[in-house]
Design a protein around this motif. Structure first.
Motif, short mmCIF file in Angstrom:
data_model
loop_
_atom_site.label_atom_id
_atom_site.label_comp_id
_atom_site.label_asym_id
_atom_site.label_seq_id
_atom_site.Cartn_x
_atom_site.Cartn_y
_atom_site.Cartn_z
N SER B 43 0.84 -1.21 0.00
CA SER B 43 0.00 0.00 0.00
C SER B 43 0.86 1.25 0.00
CB SER B 43 -0.92 0.02 1.22
OG SER B 43 -1.87 -1.00 1.14
N ASP B 172 -5.71 -0.82 -4.98
CA ASP B 172 -5.16 -1.35 -3.73
C ASP B 172 -6.14 -2.35 -3.13
OD1 ASP B 172 -3.72 -1.95 -1.51
OD2 ASP B 172 -3.68 0.10 -0.69
N GLU B 173 -5.90 -3.61 -3.34
CA GLU B 173 -6.77 -4.68 -2.85
C GLU B 173 -8.25 -4.36 -3.08
OE1 GLU B 173 -5.85 -6.54 0.78
OE2 GLU B 173 -3.77 -5.84 0.82
MG LIG Z 1 -2.18 -2.78 2.09
#
Ligand SMILES: [Mg+2]
Ligand SMILES: Nc1ncnc2c1ncn2[C@@H]1O[C@H](COP(=O)(O)OP(=O)(O)O)[C@@H](O)[C@H]1O
Lengths: 216, 249
Positions: B43, B172-173
């Motif tokens: 991240s 991000d995910e």
């Molecule tokens: Mg992360």
């Protein structure tokens, strides 16, 4: 004095009460936002000064603040006080005081907005100003409506404090009538007036709350 | 030309060195997945690349333009006006959507076009509706985010990012906050984008998805790129750490 005359006089007082109420809100709501920015500023000095200001305004009686605002021009600057300054002093005192309360409400509201909202806005290219006014503030307003309503209702009742500077708002008139007539009637009627005023305030705030309930 | 070039990116939080010398280039049309254990800095890498965080050292270059330039191991950022231009090259889809709750779906998608890009409203709404149609959300245009499922919200946030026509899209995910039965609809959208040759960098824990979709997979651990290669290379890797990590899925 007939009942009708009494109501008429109280009604005139009510206009002054309403004037204090409206002008206080008109100036203290935006000033509170400015103070909230000061309270959250990066600059430590600015943050400290606003913190102390807010703490003093919330920690001392409003009545005392009204006296200070009223007498300061004379005692500090030797400017003679005219009687027309009374109502001005009342409004300045109320604005300075209520702005401090609103500032804390705004601050709590602003700090409750998730940082992701700022990050999403930044990613989409919003400027700092449009992020605040388009994305953050509308959500803040919805969140702070209940505590603001509380303050506004307190303000309606607090307007009666203007009597300490002999401003002839409704409560001052009620007191005069009661003394002259040796009767409670004027107080009762004044109470009803305040109560109806607050019912109206509550109704309006409820309307606004409903209007903002289109999202969660 | 490389759409994105990162050289020797370094980032610490206090004493914690989260990114240690990350270098990475992404070409037009490439789909790059980043995998790796939690806390490895994935991240942070995305947040530095999208300028949500300032990196401490290294270069960040989009389409040959320096957003940050390494000067004696310190990143020096370009001027505000230049960064504003560079910002337009990329978009980011967040794990938890970060939709604007007080805007309807269509307004979420079009507001930046109208307020930031000054596009006429009619044109912006046209583009927004077209995007929503492609993502299967047209009938939700006037709904508010709270009325949507997580999968729908994430698709709206993808539409919101796409509306600005970025050259690179970071994820991000994107499915981590979703119930398992809702991840499919979001992955499907991303696969569709890959088919359309959208350049994407995707942090994900969906191994099968990464394998099917990526041109390249990057394995991160402890703030460094431990391995990278085609999905075949990574999944057949002899690297013990890579094997260990992939074996968990
Ligand atoms: Mg992360
Ligand atoms: N803003 C921050 N302040 C301090 N530490 C942070 C911050 N953001 C991330 N970290 C730390 O950096 C490390 C990497 O985090 P992150 O990039 O979120 O990893 P990942 O996305 O791979 O799980 C973690 O140890 C995390 O606690």
């Amino acid at each position: 004095m007939s009942f009708a005359t009494m109501l008429l006089q109280l009604g005139k007082g009510m206009l002054v009460t309403a004037e204090i109420f409206v002008l206080t809100l008109l100036f203290s709501l935006p000033l509170g936002l400015v103070l909230a920015f000061g309270r959250m500023a990066k600059n430590g000095f600015l943050r400290g000064v606003t913190k102390i200001y807010i703490s003093i305004m919330r920690g001392t009686p409003l009545m005392l603040q009204l006296f200070v605002v009223y007498f300061a021009p004379y005692y500090v600057f030797k400017i003679p006080i005219s009687s027309s300054y009374r109502i001005v002093a009342v409004i300045i005192g109320f604005v300075l005081n209520y702005a401090a309360y609103f500032a804390e409400i705004y601050r709590a509201g602003i700090e409750s907005i998730p940082v992701g909202q700022y990050e999403a806005a930044k990613m989409l290219g919003y400027s700092k100003a449009s992020t605040f006014f388009r994305i953050i503030l509308p959500q803040v307003i919805k969140r702070i409506l209940p505590p603001v309503t509380n303050e506004v209702i307190t303000l309606v009742k607090d307007t009666s404090l203007a009597f300490v500077l002999s401003v002839t708002e409704m409560f001052t008139i009620a007191k005069q009538i009661a003394a002259a007539e040796k009767s409670m009637m004027a107080f009762v009627a004044a109470g009803v007036f305040y109560y109806i005023f607050n019912l109206l305030v509550a109704l309006i705030m409820e309307k606004i709350e409903k209007k903002l309930s289109y999202y969660k | 030309m490389n759409l994105l070039e990162i050289n020797h990116m370094q980032k610490s939080f206090g004493n914690l060195e989260v990114l240690k010398d990350i270098s990475l280039t992404v070409k037009e049309g490439e789909v790059v997945s980043i995998i790796g254990p939690s806390g490895s800095g994935k991240s942070t890498l995305l947040r530095c690349a999208t300028m949500l965080e300032q990196m401490d050292g290294g270069d960040l270059i989009y389409l040959g333009k320096h957003a940050a330039k390494d000067v004696e191991q310190k990143s020096v950022y370009a001027k505000k006006e230049e960064l504003k231009q560079i910002q337009k090259y990329f978009g980011l889809v967040f794990q938890n959507f970060n939709l604007f709750p007080h805007f309807s779906v269509i307004k979420n998608v079009t507001d930046a076009l109208i307020t930031v890009e000054k596009m006429p409203k009619k044109q912006a709404v046209e583009r927004g509706k077209k995007l929503l149609g492609q993502l299967g959300l047209l009938e939700k245009a006037n709904a508010y985010p709270y009325q949507l499922s997580g999968g729908q919200q994430q698709r709206v946030s993808i539409a919101r990012a796409l509306a600005l026509q970025p050259k690179i899209l970071f994820f991000d995910e994107p499915t981590s906050a979703l119930d398992p039965e809702l991840t499919g609809e979001v992955l499907k959208v991303i696969k569709q984008l890959a088919k359309e040759k959208m350049t994407m960098i995707i942090v994900t824990h969906e191994m099968q998805f990464a394998k099917e979709l990526s041109d390249r997979i990057i394995f991160m651990e402890d703030g460094v790129i431990q391995a990278q290669g085609t999905p075949e290379e990574i999944f057949a890797s002899k690297n013990e750490r890579v094997q260990n990590f992939i074996g968990k899925f």
